[in-house]
Motif scaffolding. Structure first.
Motif, PDB file in Angstrom:
ATOM      1  N   ASN A 105      25.190  75.863 -30.314  1.00  0.00           N
ATOM      2  CA  ASN A 105      25.991  75.965 -31.530  1.00  0.00           C
ATOM      3  C   ASN A 105      26.393  77.420 -31.774  1.00  0.00           C
ATOM      4  O   ASN A 105      27.185  77.952 -31.037  1.00  0.00           O
ATOM      5  CB  ASN A 105      25.225  75.343 -32.689  1.00  0.00           C
ATOM      6  CG  ASN A 105      24.999  73.856 -32.479  1.00  0.00           C
ATOM      7  OD1 ASN A 105      25.952  73.081 -32.443  1.00  0.00           O
ATOM      8  ND2 ASN A 105      23.759  73.435 -32.295  1.00  0.00           N
TER       9      ASN A 105
ATOM     10  N   TYR B  19      23.344  74.323 -37.257  1.00  0.00           N
ATOM     11  CA  TYR B  19      24.679  74.589 -36.719  1.00  0.00           C
ATOM     12  C   TYR B  19      25.093  76.059 -36.799  1.00  0.00           C
ATOM     13  O   TYR B  19      25.651  76.605 -35.862  1.00  0.00           O
ATOM     14  CB  TYR B  19      25.695  73.714 -37.448  1.00  0.00           C
ATOM     15  CG  TYR B  19      27.103  73.835 -36.910  1.00  0.00           C
ATOM     16  CD1 TYR B  19      27.429  73.294 -35.667  1.00  0.00           C
ATOM     17  CD2 TYR B  19      28.100  74.490 -37.625  1.00  0.00           C
ATOM     18  CE1 TYR B  19      28.715  73.405 -35.151  1.00  0.00           C
ATOM     19  CE2 TYR B  19      29.389  74.611 -37.121  1.00  0.00           C
ATOM     20  CZ  TYR B  19      29.688  74.065 -35.890  1.00  0.00           C
ATOM     21  OH  TYR B  19      30.966  74.187 -35.378  1.00  0.00           O
ATOM     22  N   ASN B  20      24.841  76.697 -37.941  1.00  0.00           N
ATOM     23  CA  ASN B  20      25.266  78.086 -38.111  1.00  0.00           C
ATOM     24  C   ASN B  20      24.231  78.830 -38.926  1.00  0.00           C
ATOM     25  O   ASN B  20      23.331  78.219 -39.517  1.00  0.00           O
ATOM     26  CB  ASN B  20      26.641  78.151 -38.774  1.00  0.00           C
ATOM     27  CG  ASN B  20      27.431  79.376 -38.354  1.00  0.00           C
ATOM     28  OD1 ASN B  20      26.864  80.386 -37.942  1.00  0.00           O
ATOM     29  ND2 ASN B  20      28.750  79.300 -38.461  1.00  0.00           N
TER      30      ASN B  20
ATOM     31  N   ALA C  67      23.976  70.556 -40.211  1.00  0.00           N
ATOM     32  CA  ALA C  67      25.089  69.618 -40.309  1.00  0.00           C
ATOM     33  C   ALA C  67      24.647  68.178 -40.151  1.00  0.00           C
ATOM     34  O   ALA C  67      25.442  67.258 -40.368  1.00  0.00           O
ATOM     35  CB  ALA C  67      26.150  69.950 -39.256  1.00  0.00           C
TER      36      ALA C  67
ATOM     37  N   THR D 178      28.829  73.525 -42.507  1.00  0.00           N
ATOM     38  CA  THR D 178      29.129  74.185 -41.231  1.00  0.00           C
ATOM     39  C   THR D 178      28.905  75.698 -41.336  1.00  0.00           C
ATOM     40  O   THR D 178      27.866  76.202 -40.951  1.00  0.00           O
ATOM     41  CB  THR D 178      30.551  73.852 -40.792  1.00  0.00           C
ATOM     42  OG1 THR D 178      31.471  74.105 -41.887  1.00  0.00           O
ATOM     43  CG2 THR D 178      30.661  72.394 -40.371  1.00  0.00           C
TER      44      THR D 178
ATOM     45  N   LEU E  39      32.573  70.205 -43.519  1.00  0.00           N
ATOM     46  CA  LEU E  39      33.512  69.442 -42.693  1.00  0.00           C
ATOM     47  C   LEU E  39      33.847  68.096 -43.336  1.00  0.00           C
ATOM     48  O   LEU E  39      34.993  67.652 -43.318  1.00  0.00           O
ATOM     49  CB  LEU E  39      32.900  69.210 -41.312  1.00  0.00           C
ATOM     50  CG  LEU E  39      33.697  68.343 -40.341  1.00  0.00           C
ATOM     51  CD1 LEU E  39      34.814  69.150 -39.701  1.00  0.00           C
ATOM     52  CD2 LEU E  39      32.795  67.754 -39.261  1.00  0.00           C
TER      53      LEU E  39
ATOM     54  N   VAL F 278      35.122  74.268 -40.445  1.00  0.00           N
ATOM     55  CA  VAL F 278      34.013  74.483 -39.507  1.00  0.00           C
ATOM     56  C   VAL F 278      33.476  75.906 -39.544  1.00  0.00           C
ATOM     57  O   VAL F 278      32.479  76.204 -38.875  1.00  0.00           O
ATOM     58  CB  VAL F 278      34.425  74.127 -38.069  1.00  0.00           C
ATOM     59  CG1 VAL F 278      34.605  72.626 -37.907  1.00  0.00           C
ATOM     60  CG2 VAL F 278      35.689  74.876 -37.642  1.00  0.00           C
ATOM     61  N   ASP F 279      34.087  76.799 -40.318  1.00  0.00           N
ATOM     62  CA  ASP F 279      33.597  78.174 -40.359  1.00  0.00           C
ATOM     63  C   ASP F 279      34.117  78.872 -41.604  1.00  0.00           C
ATOM     64  O   ASP F 279      35.176  78.521 -42.136  1.00  0.00           O
ATOM     65  CB  ASP F 279      34.043  78.938 -39.095  1.00  0.00           C
ATOM     66  CG  ASP F 279      33.355  80.284 -38.955  1.00  0.00           C
ATOM     67  OD1 ASP F 279      32.149  80.369 -39.279  1.00  0.00           O
ATOM     68  OD2 ASP F 279      34.002  81.253 -38.521  1.00  0.00           O
TER      69      ASP F 279
ATOM     70  N   THR G 171      36.945  76.387 -33.458  1.00  0.00           N
ATOM     71  CA  THR G 171      35.536  76.196 -33.789  1.00  0.00           C
ATOM     72  C   THR G 171      34.913  77.376 -34.521  1.00  0.00           C
ATOM     73  O   THR G 171      33.969  77.200 -35.286  1.00  0.00           O
ATOM     74  CB  THR G 171      34.718  75.930 -32.515  1.00  0.00           C
ATOM     75  OG1 THR G 171      34.937  76.998 -31.582  1.00  0.00           O
ATOM     76  CG2 THR G 171      35.118  74.606 -31.885  1.00  0.00           C
TER      77      THR G 171
END
Length: 333
Positions: free
Chosen positions: A98, A160-161, A175, A214, A228, A260-261, A309
């Motif tokens: 990820n 995920y982040n 996520a 995300t 998301l 997503v970011d 992404t």
């Protein structure tokens, strides 16, 4: 939540950015998007180092071929760490690496099954023999999160982040569990906040749509978290939440599509990445965007991206954006 989409070509385009609030950037600015790196295997996360290199987490092809690579200024990918888990799971989705983060002199890496790897990559030079993922220290948090008694238990986890928050602690978006997870500098893990879903605004799918958090950033006072949204991935319904340092969650701004970011910038506000617009065949090609978010709303900075992404800022006038088509593109103005 995982992402899998067809591989499509790269994009070269110029767009207009409007509504900037800082004299460092004119009110109308031409933005150019040009190819930088290609042939990557499912690039998900981007990060920069102190030397001005871009690093990328490649999820792989499903053959346990995930890797961390350094991208040199000529756009060439140099493998730094190889052999990360990469598998095709139910529904044909890819489960692999990820996002990545440099902090405290360490490269933190989020792998499949909610594993956190730590790597010392100081001194790596292009051409060096890559390290192996199996040799890295790892904290496997899958069972800890699955065992947590969430009010609405998804029986899933997908770290995920991540970002650095108060006191140097790490904060993660999950996520799968729809939550924020905290890790102190001493290595103590806990659930920090739960990110709520929404009532399904469409006639398709379940009555309740999961948030699927995300991106995450900390602005010195609060966290901002992009979402998301789960199936049916409704347009114009994703929310950016704000979370205070006690874990209280509230809406910062809504009306987005499949984010997503999120990134803080050197100018007021933030930049968010729209992965795409979901249709009958999945996320439609070339419907990704970079959007500028200010207190009074948001506007399109870059349009027509193919399944983006992640976004990372290199300097005041340069960004890099990754896409599931295997490319990293350079965004300049």
């Amino acid at each position: 939540m995982n992402f899998k989409s067809p591989l499509l070509g790269s994009l070269v385009a110029a767009f207009l950015l409007t509504g900037c609030e800082d004299h460092r950037i004119p009110a109308v600015q031409t933005i150019q998007v040009t190819p930088f790196a290609s042939g990557l295997a499912g690039p998900i996360g981007l990060e920069k180092d102190a030397g001005g290199h871009i690093w990328v987490a490649e999820a792989g092809s499903g053959q346990n071929d995930g890797r961390i690579s350094m991208l040199t200024p000529d756009g060439k990918a140099h493998p730094v760490i190889t052999g990360f888990d990469s598998e095709v799971i139910m529904g044909g989705e890819l489960n692999g690496l990820n996002h990545i983060l440099f902090a405290d002199g360490v490269l933190y890496i989020l792998g499949a099954h909610s594993k956190l790897y730590k790597a010392n990559v100081v001194g790596f030079k292009p051409g060096d023999t890559p390290m192996l993922a199996k040799d890295l220290p790892v904290e496997d948090m899958q069972q800890f999160i699955l065992d947590y008694n969430f009010a609405q238990d998804t029986q899933d986890t997908h770290l995920y982040n991540m970002t650095v928050g108060p006191n140097g602690d790490l904060y993660f978006t999950d996520a799968g569990a729809n939550a924020l997870i905290r890790r102190t500098k001493a290595g103590v893990w806990s659930v920090f906040a739960v990110i709520p879903g929404i009532t399904n605004p469409t006639p398709v799918g379940p009555p309740f749509v999961e948030s699927v958090p995300t991106g995450i950033v900390f602005d010195g006072q609060k966290f901002l978290v992009s979402t998301l949204l789960g199936f049916p991935f409704p347009a114009n319904a994703s929310i950016i939440y704000q979370v205070d340092q006690a874990g209280a969650v509230s809406v910062y701004q809504g009306g987005f599509t499949s984010l997503v970011d999120i990134n803080l910038t050197t100018d007021p506000g933030a930049l968010v990445v729209q992965h795409g617009v979901f249709g009958a065949m999945g996320f439609a090609p070339n419907t990704g965007q970079i959007r500028r978010v200010a207190n009074n709303g948001s506007s399109v900075a870059v349009d027509g991206l193919n399944l983006p992404t992640d976004l990372v800022q290199m300097d005041a006038h340069t960004y890099y954006v990754s896409g599931l088509d295997g490319n990293v593109q350079k965004v300049t103005y």
